[in-house]
Design a protein around this motif. Sequence first.
Motif, short mmCIF file in Angstrom:
data_model
loop_
_atom_site.label_atom_id
_atom_site.label_comp_id
_atom_site.label_asym_id
_atom_site.label_seq_id
_atom_site.Cartn_x
_atom_site.Cartn_y
_atom_site.Cartn_z
N LEU A 13 0.84 -1.19 0.00
CA LEU A 13 0.00 0.00 0.00
C LEU A 13 0.88 1.24 0.00
CD1 LEU A 13 -2.90 1.13 0.18
CD2 LEU A 13 -2.67 1.06 2.67
N LYS A 14 0.77 2.04 -1.07
CA LYS A 14 1.65 3.19 -1.22
C LYS A 14 0.92 4.51 -1.25
CE LYS A 14 4.95 0.36 -3.81
NZ LYS A 14 4.16 -0.87 -3.75
N GLY A 15 -0.42 4.47 -1.28
CA GLY A 15 -1.16 5.72 -1.34
C GLY A 15 -2.33 5.76 -0.37
N LEU A 16 -2.51 6.90 0.30
CA LEU A 16 -3.63 7.12 1.20
C LEU A 16 -4.48 8.25 0.64
CD1 LEU A 16 -1.69 7.21 4.61
CD2 LEU A 16 -2.72 5.21 3.52
N PRO A 17 -5.80 8.07 0.53
CA PRO A 17 -6.64 9.16 0.04
C PRO A 17 -6.44 10.42 0.89
CG PRO A 17 -7.90 7.12 0.17
CD PRO A 17 -6.59 6.86 0.84
N SER A 18 -6.40 11.57 0.23
CA SER A 18 -6.10 12.81 0.96
C SER A 18 -7.14 13.14 2.01
CB SER A 18 -5.99 13.98 -0.03
OG SER A 18 -7.23 14.26 -0.64
N TYR A 19 -8.34 12.55 1.91
CA TYR A 19 -9.35 12.75 2.95
C TYR A 19 -8.85 12.31 4.32
CZ TYR A 19 -13.08 13.41 -0.57
OH TYR A 19 -13.87 13.86 -1.59
N MET A 20 -7.86 11.41 4.33
CA MET A 20 -7.37 10.85 5.59
C MET A 20 -6.32 11.73 6.27
SD MET A 20 -7.14 6.84 4.41
CE MET A 20 -6.09 6.40 5.78
N TYR A 21 -5.96 12.83 5.62
CA TYR A 21 -4.85 13.63 6.14
C TYR A 21 -5.12 14.16 7.55
CZ TYR A 21 -1.12 17.10 6.36
OH TYR A 21 -0.02 17.81 6.75
N ASN A 22 -6.34 14.55 7.84
CA ASN A 22 -6.67 15.11 9.16
C ASN A 22 -7.29 14.09 10.10
OD1 ASN A 22 -5.76 17.81 8.66
ND2 ASN A 22 -7.58 18.13 7.39
N LYS A 23 -7.18 12.81 9.76
CA LYS A 23 -7.68 11.75 10.62
C LYS A 23 -6.55 11.20 11.49
CE LYS A 23 -11.52 11.86 8.11
NZ LYS A 23 -12.85 12.27 8.61
N VAL A 24 -6.92 10.37 12.46
CA VAL A 24 -5.92 9.61 13.20
C VAL A 24 -5.64 8.36 12.39
CG1 VAL A 24 -5.42 8.34 15.32
CG2 VAL A 24 -6.75 10.47 15.42
N ILE A 25 -4.45 8.26 11.84
CA ILE A 25 -4.13 7.14 10.94
C ILE A 25 -2.92 6.37 11.46
CG2 ILE A 25 -5.10 8.19 8.87
CD1 ILE A 25 -2.29 9.04 8.08
N GLY A 26 -2.90 5.08 11.12
CA GLY A 26 -1.74 4.24 11.39
C GLY A 26 -1.29 3.65 10.07
N CYS A 27 -0.08 3.94 9.64
CA CYS A 27 0.39 3.44 8.34
C CYS A 27 1.84 2.96 8.41
CB CYS A 27 0.23 4.50 7.26
SG CYS A 27 1.08 6.06 7.61
N SER A 28 2.30 2.62 9.61
CA SER A 28 3.65 2.09 9.75
C SER A 28 3.78 0.78 8.98
CB SER A 28 3.95 1.86 11.23
OG SER A 28 5.23 1.28 11.40
N GLY A 29 4.87 0.64 8.26
CA GLY A 29 5.09 -0.59 7.50
C GLY A 29 4.39 -0.63 6.16
N CYS A 30 3.86 0.49 5.71
CA CYS A 30 3.21 0.55 4.39
C CYS A 30 4.18 1.11 3.35
CB CYS A 30 1.96 1.44 4.44
SG CYS A 30 0.63 0.77 5.44
N GLY A 31 4.04 0.64 2.11
CA GLY A 31 4.86 1.15 1.04
C GLY A 31 6.32 0.77 1.14
N VAL A 32 6.62 -0.30 1.87
CA VAL A 32 8.02 -0.65 2.09
C VAL A 32 8.50 -1.79 1.19
CG1 VAL A 32 7.97 0.11 4.49
CG2 VAL A 32 7.38 -2.25 3.95
N SER A 33 7.60 -2.28 0.31
CA SER A 33 8.00 -3.42 -0.53
C SER A 33 8.90 -2.99 -1.68
CB SER A 33 6.76 -4.13 -1.08
OG SER A 33 6.05 -3.25 -1.94
#
Length: 369
Positions: free
Chosen positions: A216-236
């Motif tokens: 997973l390399k992209g997050l919708p911009s709607y999520m910018y002001n949310k509480v998000i967890g994306c550790s370990g994404c886009g690392v492949s």
Amino acid sequence: MATELHETIFMAKQERHRNLFLNYKNLNKFPVELLKDEGLQFLERLYMKRNLLTTLPDNLAQKLPNLIELYLHSNNIVIIPEAIGNLARLQSLDLCNNALQLLCPEIGRLRSLRHLRLSNNQLKCLPPEIGDLQDLEILDLSMNQLMFLPERLHRCLSLQNLTVDHNLLSHVPRHVCWLHRLNQLSMAANRLTFLPLDLGRSRELQFVFVDNNAELKGLPSYMYNKVIGCSGCGVSSHVAEGSISAVLGEALSEVLVGLPPEVKVVGSEADNVVPLEELALRTLHRLYHHHPSDLTALPPITLPKSLMDLLLFPLGHCHRCSQAMFTIIYPKLFPLRDTALAGVHRRTTVSFVAYCCSSHCLRTFDLQG
């Protein structure tokens, strides 16, 4: 142990207990004492954690008709009978840490159900009828073998918390974005390659966790002001420094962020003409969207199922102007490392992506705005 069990159930019957605790009793069969004669008509909550049960009796609803909560955490239950659907008053069902491989369609008849917990089983799919649970608030499906979620899940209009961590999901249906009461969505440790373009558009959705989805390399911009967890994404795989802005067109869909298969064209700032198919779907959508209560007054249309589904549930809405989008998008990338969140999320190489409906919206979108 048998004598103690008999005495516990006998006392519950005599004193008309509403709660019955049979946890840690080493039971491999459902106690027949609970099902004798008229059963326990007054029992509301039954707790049977950490036993050895493999199934439930067919006459459970007949003998315990007023159950509100059924707690079966940590047993060996492989199958639940179709008669489970007769527990009309059931509000909470916990089958975590069992051996379920299938969930019967009759689960959809539990119209009073508010909490359904099925984590740590062997489920590979869910019945579409789960969408009939319109009072459902909490659904925990973590640690199973699910490869997809049913599209009808969006009918669970009361759903507030959806957890699907540690499954085999490669995508999440865009219909999830129609869960307007959803407050927390957790999809960590799956195989996600893209997220619905509208994810985070709802104001109610405040917590989104997608940690450890390496592709997973992209997050919708709607999520910018949310509480998000994306550790370990886009690392492949890694995109070379300085090349982000140049990676557009087909390369964007295949290499950087991944896109739903419905996207037929990826636009850029230079595009000024929207494809005819897109314009037609936008026009039809506006027509039907403005007359949702009187479809009979509108001209009938015949479309392939895939297009009709797309018409009813657009691919997304422009992150700049909220125009519905169907077959073409204009993506604008904001690498997380260049945003104010870079210091919070370290072990990730994802980008926020604004999905726009036109080259004009693409040029004027501002992530901070």
